[in-house]
Design a protein around this motif. Structure first.
Motif, PDB file in Angstrom:
ATOM      1  N   SER A  78       0.704  -1.092  -0.130  1.00  0.00           N
ATOM      2  CA  SER A  78      -0.188   0.060   0.020  1.00  0.00           C
ATOM      3  C   SER A  78       0.612   1.157  -0.074  1.00  0.00           C
ATOM      4  N   GLY A  79       0.329   2.396  -0.424  1.00  0.00           N
ATOM      5  CA  GLY A  79       0.919   3.634  -0.513  1.00  0.00           C
ATOM      6  C   GLY A  79       1.101   4.182   0.867  1.00  0.00           C
ATOM      7  N   THR A  80      -0.141   3.865   1.657  1.00  0.00           N
ATOM      8  CA  THR A  80      -0.079   4.293   2.969  1.00  0.00           C
ATOM      9  C   THR A  80       1.012   4.101   3.790  1.00  0.00           C
ATOM     10  N   ILE A 123      -5.425  13.576   6.261  1.00  0.00           N
ATOM     11  CA  ILE A 123      -6.962  13.480   5.939  1.00  0.00           C
ATOM     12  C   ILE A 123      -7.346  11.933   5.819  1.00  0.00           C
ATOM     13  N   HIS A 124      -6.424  11.077   5.366  1.00  0.00           N
ATOM     14  CA  HIS A 124      -7.064   9.506   4.906  1.00  0.00           C
ATOM     15  C   HIS A 124      -6.264   8.525   5.783  1.00  0.00           C
ATOM     16  N   GLU A 125      -5.423   8.820   6.737  1.00  0.00           N
ATOM     17  CA  GLU A 125      -4.742   7.644   7.545  1.00  0.00           C
ATOM     18  C   GLU A 125      -4.899   7.664   8.912  1.00  0.00           C
ATOM     19  N   GLN A 126      -5.809   8.214   9.330  1.00  0.00           N
ATOM     20  CA  GLN A 126      -6.284   8.007  10.829  1.00  0.00           C
ATOM     21  C   GLN A 126      -4.877   8.269  11.908  1.00  0.00           C
ATOM     22  N   ASP A 127      -4.076   9.526  11.326  1.00  0.00           N
ATOM     23  CA  ASP A 127      -3.101   9.903  12.040  1.00  0.00           C
ATOM     24  C   ASP A 127      -2.165   8.832  12.343  1.00  0.00           C
ATOM     25  N   GLY A 128      -1.877   7.956  11.170  1.00  0.00           N
ATOM     26  CA  GLY A 128      -0.888   6.814  11.206  1.00  0.00           C
ATOM     27  C   GLY A 128       0.488   7.663  11.319  1.00  0.00           C
TER      28      GLY A 128
END
Length: 370
Positions: free
Chosen positions: A72-74, A103-108
């Motif tokens: 994954s890119g995340t 905005i899309h990674e739950q503050d990972g």
């Protein structure tokens, strides 16, 4: 005239879809594997011909020493920023307020790596050289996204990119490219991927967006950088025993579509001209700079969805099933041109948009008369 079905239901029943490459179903995987020999060995924990050959191909494409396949890119981007922060001994990075990590990674990035972001620029515009020059915080890395998806896929001019790159190197700031849709920007810039990536210390590209694979990402950079990224990949649980279903499909669809980016770009520009002729509809950007743009409606989501549903049912053409609100009386959808747009007779596209224009005008007239 209001659609009797939900916009999702009407979209699902259309004959033609304006956006994307088609349904994401099992056939996508089956097609990619049709020409693969049954005896082809899988990769094992990041080693083996199937993964190493593809990584080498991607490194060459991006003009970097080495590349690593990630699920994954995340995962890939958080790891890239962690590596640069560790190298600098500084737990701070800068990026756009609408960056995927924000905005899309739950503050990972914050929770897993304890890295704090500095948000540059107003959320409705691109980061500029002036924003970087005026930054008061010390940072290890600056992340730039090309194109900036959440504001319609806008792009900075190439000279601006060059100037930011020169400044970062002079200041010892690492420059990372969120190039999820990098290949889609090449027709606008008139550059190769390697020429653009030469401005950056590390780069990520998606293998399922414009390319249309099942899933996966590539992270590329110098040899020491990618060596560290493999260690972090294992720590993140991304070093699966085998990734070959993703790799084979990524390679297959990359070969199918890498030379079609100009076609997608021209399709987006053609469609945007027609869209901007509709009542109470505009595109952002006004003229697309990649294969994507945002289509803004001067109506609420609740008002525009039955109009779109009616147009879908009447014409058999689907635009989007995902309408997002931007205000009490405004909404938008994202348009990304892929293989499917070329399959639609242009007269039918024009007919769909003429009907949309008519329905928008009728709705506006009804609202004014109330």
């Amino acid at each position: 005239m209001n659609g009797k079905k939900s916009v999702q239901e009407a979209f699902n029943e259309t004959t033609y879809r304006i956006v994307g490459h088609g349904d994401r179903d099992v056939q996508v995987l089956k097609e990619a594997f049709e020409a693969v020999e049954n005896s082809t060995p899988s990769d094992i924990y990041g080693s083996g011909k199937v993964i190493e050959d593809f990584q080498s191909e991607m490194a060459k494409l991006l003009g970097k020493e080495t590349a690593v396949f990630f699920p994954s890119g995340t995962m890939a981007q958080q790891i890239a920023l962690r590596i640069w922060c560790d190298e600098k001994g500084l737990k701070s990075v800068a990026y756009h307020p609408l960056c995927h990590l924000e905005i899309h990674e739950q503050d990972g990035l914050k929770e897993l790596h304890h890295i704090e972001p500095v948000l540059l620029a107003d959320k409705n515009r691109l980061i500029t050289l002036d924003d970087v020059l005026q930054m008061k915080d010390d940072i290890a890395c600056l992340l730039l996204e090309l194109p900036q998806r959440e504001i319609g896929g806008q792009l900075p001019e190439y000279q601006e990119l060059e100037a930011i790159s020169v400044h970062c190197r002079a200041r010892g700031i690492k420059l990372h490219l969120d190039g999820a849709r990098l290949l889609e920007t090449l027709p606008y810039y008139g550059k190769t991927a390697a020429e653009i990536c030469a401005l950056f210390d590390s780069v990520y590209i998606s293998l399922y967006k414009g390319i249309g694979g099942i899933a996966g990402a590539i992270l590329a950079g110098g040899e020491e950088f990618t060596k560290q990224s493999k260690i972090w990949k294992r720590r993140h649980g991304g070093d699966l025993i085998s990734l070959y279903p993703y790799i084979i499909s990524s390679d297959y669809y990359y070969q199918q579509r890498v030379d079609k980016m100009q076609q997608y770009y021209e399709g987006a520009k053609e469609l945007a001209v027609l869209v901007n002729q509709c009542h109470a509809v505009t595109t952002l950007p006004a003229e697309p700079v990649s294969n994507m743009f945002h289509m803004h409606f001067q109506m609420s989501r609740e008002s525009i969805e039955p109009i779109l549903s009616s147009a879908y049912e009447a014409t058999g053409i689907g635009l989007s099933a995902a309408i997002r609100p931007t205000g009490e009386h405004s909404s938008y959808c994202e348009i990304s041109i892929g293989d499917k747009y070329a399959d639609i007779p242009k007269e039918e596209v024009k007919g769909f948009l003429l009907l949309l224009d008519k329905l928008m005008r009728e709705s506006s007239s009804e609202q004014r008369s109330k």
